[in-house]
Design an enzyme around this catalytic site. Structure first.
Site, mmCIF file in Angstrom:
data_model
loop_
_atom_site.group_PDB
_atom_site.id
_atom_site.type_symbol
_atom_site.label_atom_id
_atom_site.label_comp_id
_atom_site.label_asym_id
_atom_site.label_seq_id
_atom_site.Cartn_x
_atom_site.Cartn_y
_atom_site.Cartn_z
ATOM 1 N N GLU A 169 0.634 -1.284 0.136
ATOM 2 C CA GLU A 169 -0.019 -0.148 0.042
ATOM 3 C C GLU A 169 0.826 1.454 0.089
ATOM 4 O OE1 GLU A 169 -2.588 -0.617 3.425
ATOM 5 O OE2 GLU A 169 -3.596 -2.418 2.312
ATOM 6 N N ASN A 210 2.181 -4.742 -3.880
ATOM 7 C CA ASN A 210 0.874 -5.267 -3.059
ATOM 8 C C ASN A 210 0.200 -4.079 -2.842
ATOM 9 O OD1 ASN A 210 -0.730 -7.753 -2.615
ATOM 10 N ND2 ASN A 210 -0.751 -6.971 -0.281
ATOM 11 N N HIS A 246 -9.918 -6.548 -2.358
ATOM 12 C CA HIS A 246 -11.055 -6.470 -1.473
ATOM 13 C C HIS A 246 -12.290 -5.562 -1.985
ATOM 14 C CE1 HIS A 246 -8.597 -7.789 1.827
ATOM 15 N NE2 HIS A 246 -7.661 -6.870 1.692
ATOM 16 N N GLU A 277 -5.466 -10.932 -1.436
ATOM 17 C CA GLU A 277 -6.368 -10.810 -0.339
ATOM 18 C C GLU A 277 -7.976 -10.909 -0.534
ATOM 19 O OE1 GLU A 277 -4.978 -7.398 2.061
ATOM 20 O OE2 GLU A 277 -2.681 -7.942 1.646
ATOM 21 N N ASP A 279 -11.856 -10.673 -0.624
ATOM 22 C CA ASP A 279 -13.041 -10.927 -0.041
ATOM 23 C C ASP A 279 -13.820 -10.017 -0.561
ATOM 24 O OD1 ASP A 279 -12.209 -8.667 1.278
ATOM 25 O OD2 ASP A 279 -11.971 -9.400 3.271
#
Ligand code: XIL
Length: 361
Positions: A169, A210, A246, A277, A279
């Site tokens: 990030e 990432n 996400h 990651e 979701d």
């Protein structure tokens, strides 16, 4: 891992035009060809690594959680226990015990491990942020501390991590380098330094950028492309680009082809790609419409990865709603995972099974 995806790409292009889940009573449902009740890692075969983040506390206390990780996944990521605040709670006192537990389990289960994460602006130890704030730790010392952290950690896990999220990030949603302690104190060169130090400590690990909100084409993913080009031009050992994935059903999703196109432009630079990651959260309470939309969110990210040439791992950020970070971080939201709180499959789980089965060569 190199896998040709020509056959899979054709099938998936067709699949993205129609729902891959047959309506009950349709010929395909009767034949059962699209509802394979087999664990994800079996369905994934050799085409990609299918992973989950693992919550160490849940792993220790919940046997159902442990068993399911072993049967469903062939890759794991430590959800928290490789982060700096966990591995060096007091300056100079390294504690890799929780992460070592997870690595031992991964070994027993024949699973690979993604390393997460070396440089981030969150979950940094209190002694470090306090020291920088008070002026006790100056920029020179901070650079040495960062170098030591990366070297210690990557060395500790040397040979056992296939991909490391080296920096996490580091770009904001406007496409500028994120204003963090690292940028303010060390300047933009900290990113190249981090990759160089990690590479020295484990020359075989694949080293990743990432971030979130970089699954599709956007100012932010453009900025990552520019950063990747710049690093490669300086011969910095960067090997991969990870899109966290996400999503929230209320925001809508990219198309699978946009995800593939986006990943493809990083691959054209010679990088590997990964979904790291995934979701798909929703405003609570859940209902069937939201659960179906959620399945679509998982579907486009998985298809995007499979359609790309070098997207070699697809990791979900937890697999059961029983232990999700979402309710604690997004007010009023939840139910972001493939299985519900009782480990029962949701439509998203069936969708992921169906896509993996379809893509299998
Ligand atoms: C989250 C964990 O899931 C939580 O348990 C923790 O409290 C905070 O961090 N992006 C990342 C992950 O890169 O490390 C974050 O994980 C979720 C967002």
């Amino acid at each position: 891992m190199k896998v040709s995806r020509v056959a899979a790409a054709g099938l998936l292009a067709a699949a993205s035009l129609y729902s891959v889940l047959p309506a009950a009573g349709s010929p395909a449902a009767a034949a059962g060809s699209h509802s394979p009740d087999r664990p994800l890692r079996e369905l994934a075969g050799r085409q990609l690594l299918i992973g989950t983040a693992v919550d160490h506390a849940a792993y220790t206390s919940d046997a159902t959680y442990r068993d399911r990780i072993a049967t469903e996944f062939n890759s794991i990521t430590a959800e928290n226990v490789m982060k700096w605040e966990v591995v060096e709670p007091a300056r100079g006192e390294l504690d890799f015990s929780a992460a070592d537990d997870l690595l031992a389990a991964a070994r027993r289960n024949g699973q690979q491990v993604r390393g997460h994460t070396l440089v981030w602006h969150n979950q940094v130890p209190g002694w470090l942020t306090a020291g920088v704030e008070s002026g006790e730790i100056d920029a020179d010392e901070l650079r040495g501390i960062l170098r030591k952290h990366i070297t210690d950690e990557v060395r500790h896990f040397r040979g056992r991590i296939y991909q490391w999220d080296v920096v996490n990030e580091v770009i904001d949603d406007n496409g500028r380098l994120r204003d963090t302690l690292w940028l303010r104190e060390l300047g933009p060169g900290y990113i190249a330094d981090a990759f160089r130090w990690a590479h020295q400590a484990d020359p075989k690990a694949r080293l990743f950028l990432n971030d979130y909100n970089v699954e599709g084409l956007s100012a932010k993913s453009d900025a990552y492309l520019a950063l990747a080009k710049d690093l490669l031009a300086q011969r910095v050992p960067v090997h991969g680009f990870g899109a966290q994935g996400h999503y929230g059903v209320q925001y809508g999703f990219h198309s699978a082809s946009e995800v593939a196109t986006n990943l493809g432009r990083f691959e054209a630079l010679g990088l590997e790609t990964a979904l790291t990651e995934v979701d798909v959260r929703m405003l609570m309470p859940t209902d069937n419409v939201k659960l179906q939309a959620q399945a679509q969110g998982y579907s486009v990210l998985l298809q995007g990865c499979l359609l790309a040439r070098r997207c070699n791992s697809f990791t979900v950020w937890g697999f059961t709603d029983k232990y999700s970070w979402v309710p604690g971080f997004f007010e009023g939201e939840g139910a972001a995972n493939l299985l519900d709180e009782n480990f029962a499959p949701k439509p998203a789980y069936r969708e992921v099974q169906a896509i993996l089965a379809l893509a299998r060569r």
